[in-house]
Design a protein around this motif. Structure first.
Motif, PDB file in Angstrom:
ATOM      1  N   HIS A   1       0.849  -1.207   0.000  1.00 52.91           N
ATOM      2  CA  HIS A   1       0.000   0.000   0.000  1.00 52.91           C
ATOM      3  C   HIS A   1       0.877   1.246   0.000  1.00 52.91           C
ATOM      4  O   HIS A   1       2.077   1.173   0.250  1.00 52.91           O
ATOM      5  CB  HIS A   1      -0.909  -0.004   1.243  1.00 52.91           C
ATOM      6  CG  HIS A   1      -0.137   0.161   2.514  1.00 52.91           C
ATOM      7  ND1 HIS A   1       0.520  -0.892   3.132  1.00 52.91           N
ATOM      8  CD2 HIS A   1       0.143   1.257   3.267  1.00 52.91           C
ATOM      9  CE1 HIS A   1       1.151  -0.437   4.202  1.00 52.91           C
ATOM     10  NE2 HIS A   1       0.944   0.873   4.309  1.00 52.91           N
TER      11      HIS A   1
ATOM     12  N   ASP B   1       1.088   5.142   1.877  1.00 48.61           N
ATOM     13  CA  ASP B   1       0.530   5.968   2.945  1.00 48.61           C
ATOM     14  C   ASP B   1       0.135   7.286   2.284  1.00 48.61           C
ATOM     15  O   ASP B   1       0.994   8.140   2.042  1.00 48.61           O
ATOM     16  CB  ASP B   1       1.574   6.232   4.042  1.00 48.61           C
ATOM     17  CG  ASP B   1       1.867   4.997   4.885  1.00 48.61           C
ATOM     18  OD1 ASP B   1       1.378   3.900   4.549  1.00 48.61           O
ATOM     19  OD2 ASP B   1       2.599   5.133   5.878  1.00 48.61           O
TER      20      ASP B   1
ATOM     21  N   HIS C   1       4.690  -0.058  -0.011  1.00 45.16           N
ATOM     22  CA  HIS C   1       5.400  -0.869   0.988  1.00 45.16           C
ATOM     23  C   HIS C   1       4.410  -1.815   1.659  1.00 45.16           C
ATOM     24  O   HIS C   1       3.194  -1.618   1.568  1.00 45.16           O
ATOM     25  CB  HIS C   1       6.080   0.041   2.020  1.00 45.16           C
ATOM     26  CG  HIS C   1       5.127   0.948   2.730  1.00 45.16           C
ATOM     27  ND1 HIS C   1       4.669   2.133   2.197  1.00 45.16           N
ATOM     28  CD2 HIS C   1       4.510   0.819   3.931  1.00 45.16           C
ATOM     29  CE1 HIS C   1       3.822   2.697   3.039  1.00 45.16           C
ATOM     30  NE2 HIS C   1       3.696   1.919   4.097  1.00 45.16           N
TER      31      HIS C   1
ATOM     32  N   ARG D   1       3.169   9.903  11.787  1.00 34.04           N
ATOM     33  CA  ARG D   1       2.778  10.708  10.623  1.00 34.04           C
ATOM     34  C   ARG D   1       2.385  12.120  11.038  1.00 34.04           C
ATOM     35  O   ARG D   1       1.949  12.329  12.178  1.00 34.04           O
ATOM     36  CB  ARG D   1       1.530  10.115   9.944  1.00 34.04           C
ATOM     37  CG  ARG D   1       1.702   8.838   9.186  1.00 34.04           C
ATOM     38  CD  ARG D   1       1.138   7.673   9.948  1.00 34.04           C
ATOM     39  NE  ARG D   1       1.250   6.409   9.199  1.00 34.04           N
ATOM     40  CZ  ARG D   1       0.199   5.732   8.774  1.00 34.04           C
ATOM     41  NH1 ARG D   1      -1.026   6.159   8.973  1.00 34.04           N
ATOM     42  NH2 ARG D   1       0.384   4.596   8.111  1.00 34.04           N
TER      43      ARG D   1
HETATM   44 FE   FE2 Z   1       2.164   2.110   5.551  1.00 33.69          FE
END
Ligand code: FE2
Ligand code: SIN
Length: 216
Positions: free
Chosen positions: A131, A133, A187, A210
């Motif tokens: 996926h 981010d 990743h 994040r």
């Molecule tokens: Fe991730």
């Protein structure tokens, strides 16, 4: 005299433009990080969330910080409250903020100000499919990802899903930072191999820091 039990000094391995593995960077502080994970999970429990497609994730998740990443049948969302407790997520533990800041500095992102930390717990067999981010509005901020406990194979690709993948074994205390040109690289984590780790028993934890809200 040679001390066979001395802590290994951290070292860096470049991964891709903007991305680096900080080997063993968190190891000396792993005990405090794991205690803090347990304290967060005592308030906002680890739970297996459901994807918009109706699939129950094998990884159990919780969050701390101002906002937390969630998924349910309606979609992916950063939320200021835990949908399970309907209360704010627990604040980011000081041990988390300090480690994350030092890792970001070491990786060349001294201005990183995370407002969210996703905590992932992998039991044997748990995995995270490939996926990106990309639920964060400000992609100038990097991702800081801390591995604790059992080792896992991290896949790191490119901007396209079918770009070639590097496979990197992430061990206890390793920190991966990616940003800039690799911020949106695909990743994932291959199914966790069963084992026992002195710090976490039969599981692996991952902390993903994040910046999930727009700053300015
Ligand atoms: Fe991730
Ligand atoms: C993630 O991509 O959110 C987690 C990666 C990891 O568990 O190392």
């Amino acid at each position: 005299m040679l001390d066979l039990f001395a802590e290994e000094e951290p070292w860096q391995e470049p991964l891709a433009p903007g991305a680096v593995v900080l080997r063993r960077f968190a190891r000396a502080r792993a005990g405090a990080l794991i205690s803090a994970i347990e304290a967060v999970a005592a308030v906002s429990p680890l739970r297996q969330m459901v994807t918009p497609g109706g699939y129950t994730m094998s990884v159990a998740m919780t969050n701390c910080g101002e906002v937390g990443w969630t998924t349910d049948r309606r979609g992916y969302l950063y939320s200021a409250t835990d949908p399970l407790t309907r209360a704010p997520w627990p604040p980011m533990p000081a041990a988390f903020s300090a480690l994350c800041h030092q890792a970001a500095v070491a990786a060349g992102y001294p201005d990183f100000q995370p407002d969210a930390c996703l905590i992932n717990r992998y039991a044997p067999g748990a995995k995270l499919s490939l996926h990106q981010d990309k639920d964060e509005p400000d992609l100038r901020a990097p991702i800081v990802s801390v591995s604790l406990g059992l080792p896992a194979v991290f896949q790191f690709g490119g901007l396209k899903r079918n770009d070639p993948l590097q496979r990197i074994m992430l061990e206890h205390g390793d920190v991966v930072v990616w940003g800039g040109p690799s911020r949106l690289f695909y990743h994932g984590i291959l199914p966790l191999k069963a084992g026992q780790h002195p710090a976490t028993g039969d599981c692996r934890y991952n902390l993903t820091f994040r910046q999930a809200r727009k700053v300015e």
